[in-house]
Design a protein around this motif. Structure first.
Motif, PDB file in Angstrom:
ATOM      1  N   ASP A  43       0.840  -1.207   0.000  1.00  0.00           N
ATOM      2  CA  ASP A  43       0.000   0.000   0.000  1.00  0.00           C
ATOM      3  C   ASP A  43       0.873   1.256   0.000  1.00  0.00           C
ATOM      4  OD1 ASP A  43      -2.389  -1.381  -0.057  1.00  0.00           O
ATOM      5  OD2 ASP A  43      -2.715  -1.272   2.109  1.00  0.00           O
ATOM      6  N   THR A 192       0.528  -8.229   4.373  1.00  0.00           N
ATOM      7  CA  THR A 192      -0.444  -8.031   3.300  1.00  0.00           C
ATOM      8  C   THR A 192      -0.636  -9.366   2.590  1.00  0.00           C
ATOM      9  OG1 THR A 192       0.233  -5.735   2.938  1.00  0.00           O
ATOM     10  CG2 THR A 192      -0.937  -6.825   1.137  1.00  0.00           C
ATOM     11  N   ARG A 219      -8.916 -14.496  -5.506  1.00  0.00           N
ATOM     12  CA  ARG A 219      -9.208 -13.352  -4.635  1.00  0.00           C
ATOM     13  C   ARG A 219     -10.410 -13.631  -3.739  1.00  0.00           C
ATOM     14  NH1 ARG A 219     -10.439  -7.439  -7.264  1.00  0.00           N
ATOM     15  NH2 ARG A 219      -9.305  -6.204  -5.709  1.00  0.00           N
ATOM     16  N   GLN A 223     -10.347 -13.768   0.351  1.00  0.00           N
ATOM     17  CA  GLN A 223     -11.124 -12.785   1.114  1.00  0.00           C
ATOM     18  C   GLN A 223     -12.109 -13.472   2.059  1.00  0.00           C
ATOM     19  OE1 GLN A 223     -11.156  -8.825  -1.789  1.00  0.00           O
ATOM     20  NE2 GLN A 223     -12.858 -10.258  -1.944  1.00  0.00           N
ATOM     21  N   PRO A 229     -10.241  -7.000   2.335  1.00  0.00           N
ATOM     22  CA  PRO A 229     -10.071  -6.876   0.887  1.00  0.00           C
ATOM     23  C   PRO A 229      -8.692  -7.373   0.458  1.00  0.00           C
ATOM     24  CG  PRO A 229     -10.891  -4.819   1.840  1.00  0.00           C
ATOM     25  CD  PRO A 229     -10.465  -5.693   2.981  1.00  0.00           C
ATOM     26  N   GLU A 231      -6.138  -6.682  -2.359  1.00  0.00           N
ATOM     27  CA  GLU A 231      -5.976  -5.586  -3.316  1.00  0.00           C
ATOM     28  C   GLU A 231      -4.697  -5.662  -4.139  1.00  0.00           C
ATOM     29  OE1 GLU A 231      -8.439  -1.993  -1.341  1.00  0.00           O
ATOM     30  OE2 GLU A 231      -6.461  -2.309  -0.443  1.00  0.00           O
ATOM     31  N   HIS A 232      -3.937  -6.731  -3.967  1.00  0.00           N
ATOM     32  CA  HIS A 232      -2.663  -6.845  -4.683  1.00  0.00           C
ATOM     33  C   HIS A 232      -2.562  -8.240  -5.302  1.00  0.00           C
ATOM     34  CE1 HIS A 232      -1.350  -3.043  -2.863  1.00  0.00           C
ATOM     35  NE2 HIS A 232      -1.941  -3.495  -1.769  1.00  0.00           N
ATOM     36  N   ASP A 255      -9.789  -4.025 -10.508  1.00  0.00           N
ATOM     37  CA  ASP A 255      -9.506  -2.952  -9.530  1.00  0.00           C
ATOM     38  C   ASP A 255      -8.526  -3.354  -8.432  1.00  0.00           C
ATOM     39  OD1 ASP A 255     -11.140  -1.028 -10.779  1.00  0.00           O
ATOM     40  OD2 ASP A 255     -12.926  -1.838  -9.802  1.00  0.00           O
ATOM     41  N   PHE A 256      -7.488  -4.081  -8.797  1.00  0.00           N
ATOM     42  CA  PHE A 256      -6.397  -4.286  -7.855  1.00  0.00           C
ATOM     43  C   PHE A 256      -5.593  -2.996  -7.733  1.00  0.00           C
ATOM     44  CE2 PHE A 256      -7.260  -8.694  -8.937  1.00  0.00           C
ATOM     45  CZ  PHE A 256      -7.027  -9.364  -7.747  1.00  0.00           C
ATOM     46  N   ARG A 257      -5.041  -2.755  -6.566  1.00  0.00           N
ATOM     47  CA  ARG A 257      -4.200  -1.571  -6.382  1.00  0.00           C
ATOM     48  C   ARG A 257      -2.867  -1.728  -7.090  1.00  0.00           C
ATOM     49  NH1 ARG A 257      -3.449   1.413  -0.871  1.00  0.00           N
ATOM     50  NH2 ARG A 257      -2.804   2.953  -2.411  1.00  0.00           N
TER      51      ARG A 257
END
Length: 313
Positions: A43, A192, A219, A223, A229, A231-232, A255-257
Motif C-alpha cells: 500500500d 499483506t 481473490r 477474502q 479486501p 488488493e494486490h 480494480d487491484f491496487r
C-alpha cells in the motif's frame, strides 16, 4: 521477491532458485538497514508512486505462492525486525488441491536414471544419469507442464509421476500454508495477503474468461478466509510470454491496487502509471549481498535488460 525461507535442500540442476535460509534473510534485512532503506508495505509503495514523493530509499518484501515456512521461519524474523511484507497466495495451496510439480520434478530427475512416459500419443524418454541429462530433462518437462492447460495437467502428472509411485499431493501437504496460518498472518498489520491465482497457470496460455476466473476465484477464496479486501496480485511465473498486456488489462478491470511481475528491475517514478506491472528483484537468484548491491543500484537490471528501463510488460 522471495518464495521460501528454509535451509536450502537438494534441487535438480537447472531448477529455479526459490529458497532463502533464515540466516540469509536476517543478513538481507541488516543489509537494507545499514543502507538506510525504509521497509514499506505494498500500500505504501502505491502511495509513494501516486504522490511521487518520498524522503528515503524504500524496499518492499514479497513472497510468492504461500509456503508454510513463511509462517514458521520468515514471519518471526520479519516480526522481530518490524518489516512489513506481502504473501501472494495460490488459493489451491491451502485447499490442498495444488500439485507442487516443480518439487516433484526435482525428485524425479535426481532419483531416476531414466524417465519414460507417453503423453497424447507421443513417447518421451530422458537419460538422467548425468547432470547434463538432468538439466535437459528438467528444462523439457518444465516447458511441457507450463504449456499444458490446467484442465489437462492432472492427466499429464499421472503420466509423468505415477509410474514412479509419487504421491502427487505429498509436497503440498508438507510445504503449503494452511488457511489457519494465513488467517493468523493476515491479522497482523505487518502482513499483506495478495492473490496469485487459483491453480498457478501460465495466464497467457488461457482464454480471457479463464484468466478472469483464475484471478477472481483466488481473490474471492482468500477474502472469504481473511475477511479483508485483497488488493494486490502477482502474475504466476510473470515473465516475458507468460503474462502481458491482456492480463494487465484484466487486472485493471478487477480494480487491484497493484500487480507484480518477475521482470527484473527496480521501481521508478514512471511506474505510477503502470502499477499493474511492477518489476521485482529475485533475491535468492542473486546469490550474495555483493550481487544484491549491484542489483539495487540498477547495474544488474540494466545489463539484463540491455540498458532499457523496465517500466511495462
Amino acid at each position: 521477491m522471495f518464495h521460501r525461507v528454509c535451509q536450502p535442500g537438494r534441487r535438480a540442476p537447472g531448477s529455479s532458485q526459490i529458497e532463502t535460509s533464515p540466516e540469509q534473510l536476517e543478513a538481507i534485512i541488516r543489509f537494507f538497514v545499514e543502507r538506510h532503506y525504509n521497509f514499506v508495505s505494498l500500500d505504501e509503495v502505491c502511495q509513494i508512486l501516486q504522490e511521487k514523493k518520498t524522503d528515503h530509499k524504500f524496499v518492499a518484501f514479497t513472497f510468492d505462492d504461500g509456503y508454510a515456512d513463511i509462517f514458521t521461519a520468515a514471519y518471526p524474523i520479519l516480526k522481530q525486525s518490524n518489516v512489513p511484507f506481502a504473501i501472494y497466495i495460490i488459493s489451491d495451496f491451502p485447499d490442498r488441491k495444488a500439485i507442487l510439480w516443480w518439487y516433484l520434478l526435482d525428485d524425479l530427475v535426481t532419483e531416476q536414471t531414466t524417465i519414460r512416459f507417453e503423453w497424447k500419443g507421443q513417447p518421451y524418454s530422458f537419460d538422467c544419469s548425468t547432470q547434463q541429462g538432468q538439466v535437459h530433462a528438467n528444462a523439457i518437462l518444465k516447458r511441457l507442464i507450463k504449456a499444458t492447460a490446467p484442465k489437462d495437467q492432472p492427466g499429464l502428472f499421472d503420466a509423468v509421476f505415477k509410474p514412479y509411485h509419487f504421491d502427487l499431493y505429498q509436497k503440498t501437504k508438507e510445504l503449503a500454508l494452511s488457511w489457519q496460518q494465513i488467517e493468523k498472518l493476515s491479522a497482523d498489520d505487518l502482513v499483506t495477503i495478495g492473490a496469485h491465482t487459483v491453480t498457478h497457470p501460465v495466464l497467457a496460455n488461457l482464454d480471457g474468461n479463464d484468466v478472469r476466473e483464475e484471478i477472481a476465484g483466488s481473490r474471492q477464496k482468500i477474502q472469504a478466509h481473511v475477511a479483508k479486501p485483497v488488493e494486490h496480485f502477482a502474475y504466476p511465473y510473470g515473465g516475458v510470454g507468460e503474462s502481458g498486456w491482456r492480463e494487465v488489462g484484466i487486472v485493471k478491470e478487477q480494480d487491484f491496487r497493484s500487480a507484480v511481475t518477475t521482470h527484473y528491475g527496480n521501481i521508478q517514478w514512471n511506474h505510477r502509471q503502470y502499477l499493474e506491472c511492477l518489476p521485482r528483484l529475485n533475491v535468492p537468484a542473486l546469490g550474495s549481498l555483493d550481487t544484491l548491491e549491484l542489483a539495487i543500484n540498477g547495474l544488474i537490471p540494466a545489463r539484463k535488460n540491455r540498458f532499457k528501463r523496465v517500466i511495462t510488460c
